[in-house]
Design an enzyme around this catalytic site. Structure first.
Site, PDB file in Angstrom:
ATOM      1  N   PRO A 250       0.785  -1.230   0.000  1.00 25.00           N
ATOM      2  CG  PRO A 250      -0.126  -1.109   2.128  1.00 25.00           C
ATOM      3  CD  PRO A 250       0.525  -2.068   1.182  1.00 25.00           C
ATOM      4  CG  ASN A 251      -0.284   4.297   1.281  1.00 22.30           C
ATOM      5  OD1 ASN A 251      -1.238   4.864   0.762  1.00 22.30           O
ATOM      6  ND2 ASN A 251      -0.376   3.672   2.441  1.00 22.30           N
TER       7      ASN A 251
ATOM      8  NE  ARG B 275       3.958   6.526   1.788  1.00 18.08           N
ATOM      9  CZ  ARG B 275       4.273   5.298   2.157  1.00 18.08           C
ATOM     10  NH1 ARG B 275       4.806   4.461   1.292  1.00 18.08           N
ATOM     11  NH2 ARG B 275       4.057   4.906   3.382  1.00 18.08           N
TER      12      ARG B 275
ATOM     13  CE1 TYR C 146       8.974   4.818   2.714  1.00 19.38           C
ATOM     14  CE2 TYR C 146       7.503   6.699   2.954  1.00 19.38           C
ATOM     15  CZ  TYR C 146       7.952   5.472   3.400  1.00 19.38           C
ATOM     16  OH  TYR C 146       7.415   4.902   4.520  1.00 19.38           O
TER      17      TYR C 146
ATOM     18  CG  ASN D 105       8.334  -2.171   0.170  1.00 17.70           C
ATOM     19  OD1 ASN D 105       7.798  -2.310   1.262  1.00 17.70           O
ATOM     20  ND2 ASN D 105       8.965  -1.057  -0.182  1.00 17.70           N
TER      21      ASN D 105
ATOM     22  CB  ALA E 178       1.516   0.073   6.227  1.00 16.42           C
TER      23      ALA E 178
ATOM     24  CG  HIS F 142       5.310  -2.526  10.058  1.00 17.67           C
ATOM     25  ND1 HIS F 142       6.618  -2.975  10.044  1.00 17.67           N
ATOM     26  CD2 HIS F 142       5.280  -1.471   9.188  1.00 17.67           C
ATOM     27  CE1 HIS F 142       7.332  -2.198   9.229  1.00 17.67           C
ATOM     28  NE2 HIS F 142       6.539  -1.286   8.687  1.00 17.67           N
TER      29      HIS F 142
ATOM     30  CG  ASP G 195      -0.633 -17.389   7.903  1.00 18.49           C
ATOM     31  OD1 ASP G 195       0.379 -17.497   8.616  1.00 18.49           O
ATOM     32  OD2 ASP G 195      -1.794 -17.394   8.356  1.00 18.49           O
TER      33      ASP G 195
ATOM     34  CD  GLU H 166      10.459  -7.914   5.229  1.00 13.51           C
ATOM     35  OE1 GLU H 166      10.553  -9.101   5.649  1.00 13.51           O
ATOM     36  OE2 GLU H 166      10.215  -6.961   5.985  1.00 13.51           O
TER      37      GLU H 166
ATOM     38  CG  HIS I 183      11.130  -2.595   4.444  1.00 13.81           C
ATOM     39  ND1 HIS I 183       9.766  -2.545   4.312  1.00 13.81           N
ATOM     40  CD2 HIS I 183      11.419  -3.794   5.002  1.00 13.81           C
ATOM     41  CE1 HIS I 183       9.249  -3.657   4.807  1.00 13.81           C
ATOM     42  NE2 HIS I 183      10.239  -4.447   5.228  1.00 13.81           N
TER      43      HIS I 183
ATOM     44  CB  SER J 159      12.516   4.215   4.915  1.00 11.81           C
ATOM     45  OG  SER J 159      11.546   3.310   5.421  1.00 11.81           O
TER      46      SER J 159
ATOM     47  NE  ARG K 149      10.144   5.783   8.522  1.00 13.20           N
ATOM     48  CZ  ARG K 149       9.187   5.586   7.597  1.00 13.20           C
ATOM     49  NH1 ARG K 149       9.322   4.622   6.693  1.00 13.20           N
ATOM     50  NH2 ARG K 149       8.115   6.339   7.590  1.00 13.20           N
TER      51      ARG K 149
ATOM     52  NE  ARG L 209       7.177   3.936   9.982  1.00 14.63           N
ATOM     53  CZ  ARG L 209       6.058   4.114   9.254  1.00 14.63           C
ATOM     54  NH1 ARG L 209       5.687   3.196   8.380  1.00 14.63           N
ATOM     55  NH2 ARG L 209       5.330   5.188   9.400  1.00 14.63           N
TER      56      ARG L 209
HETATM   57  C1  DQA Z   1       8.281   0.827   3.743  1.00 18.42           C
HETATM   58  C2  DQA Z   1       8.389   1.000   5.270  1.00 18.42           C
HETATM   59  C3  DQA Z   1       7.037   0.791   5.932  1.00 18.42           C
HETATM   60  O1  DQA Z   1       7.173   0.954   7.338  1.00 18.42           O
HETATM   61  C4  DQA Z   1       6.039   1.817   5.436  1.00 18.42           C
HETATM   62  O2  DQA Z   1       4.777   1.580   6.004  1.00 18.42           O
HETATM   63  C5  DQA Z   1       5.970   1.854   3.956  1.00 18.42           C
HETATM   64  C6  DQA Z   1       7.184   1.696   3.156  1.00 18.42           C
HETATM   65  C7  DQA Z   1       9.591   1.178   3.018  1.00 18.42           C
HETATM   66  O3  DQA Z   1       9.718   0.805   1.859  1.00 18.42           O
HETATM   67  O4  DQA Z   1      10.453   1.846   3.597  1.00 18.42           O
HETATM   68  O5  DQA Z   1       4.904   2.125   3.382  1.00 18.42           O
HETATM   69  O6  DQA Z   1       7.995  -0.542   3.475  1.00 18.42           O
END
Ligand code: DQA
Length: 138
Positions: free
Chosen positions: A9-10, A17, A22, A71, A74, A77, A84, A95, A97, A99, A104, A108
């Site tokens: 998401p996002n 954003r 980011y 990735n 959110a 977490h 699963d 995985e 990320h 950031s 943070r 997170r």
């Molecule tokens: C993220 C880190 C997550 O905590 C956050 O909710 C994101 C992006 C990252 O790529 O740094 O949306 O996964």
């Protein structure tokens, strides 16, 4: 060889954003540069803001791809359903990320996905995706 890239998401808002966290580059532009960098591989890319859609795609991607760069944003977490799914598929997952989640907020620092991942890259910006691809193909 096909590699999956799955964004949660996002991440569709990358570039606009919180650019101080980011960065200023959108994912579509970055994906184009990834394809140029790895012309020998095929990519299956999917982004969703919907947890169920991500579960579904993770299952399908795992059947279709040799490895997945994930990735979960959110949902990292919070999501037992994605944890699963990640445990249930027979396909290596890295995985990523953008950031450094450990610099943070405390919430997170917990990842439900990491126990099912082959490795985790955090804090290296978008470069983390290409490092993950390199690790998968190596
Ligand atoms: C993220 C880190 C997550 O905590 C956050 O909710 C994101 C992006 C990252 O790529 O740094 O949306 O996964």
């Amino acid at each position: 060889m096909k590699i999956g890239i799955l964004n949660g998401p996002n991440l569709n808002l990358l570039g606009q954003r919180e650019p101080e966290i980011y960065g200023a580059e959108g994912f579509e532009a970055y994906l184009k540069s990834l394809k140029d960098r790895f012309p020998q591989y095929e990519f299956r890319y999917f982004q969703s803001n919907d947890e169920g859609a991500l579960v579904e795609e993770l299952q399908q991607m795992a059947k279709d791809c040799k490895g997945i760069v994930f990735n979960p944003a959110a949902f990292t977490h919070t999501s037992l359903a994605l944890a699963d799914a990640a445990k249930g598929v027979d396909c290596p997952i890295i995985e990523v990320h953008i950031s450094n989640v450990y610099q943070r907020e405390g919430f997170r620092h917990k990842s439900y996905i990491s126990p099912a991942a082959k490795g985790v890259i955090t804090g290296l910006g978008l470069k983390g995706y290409e490092l993950a691809i390199q690790a998968l193909v190596d």
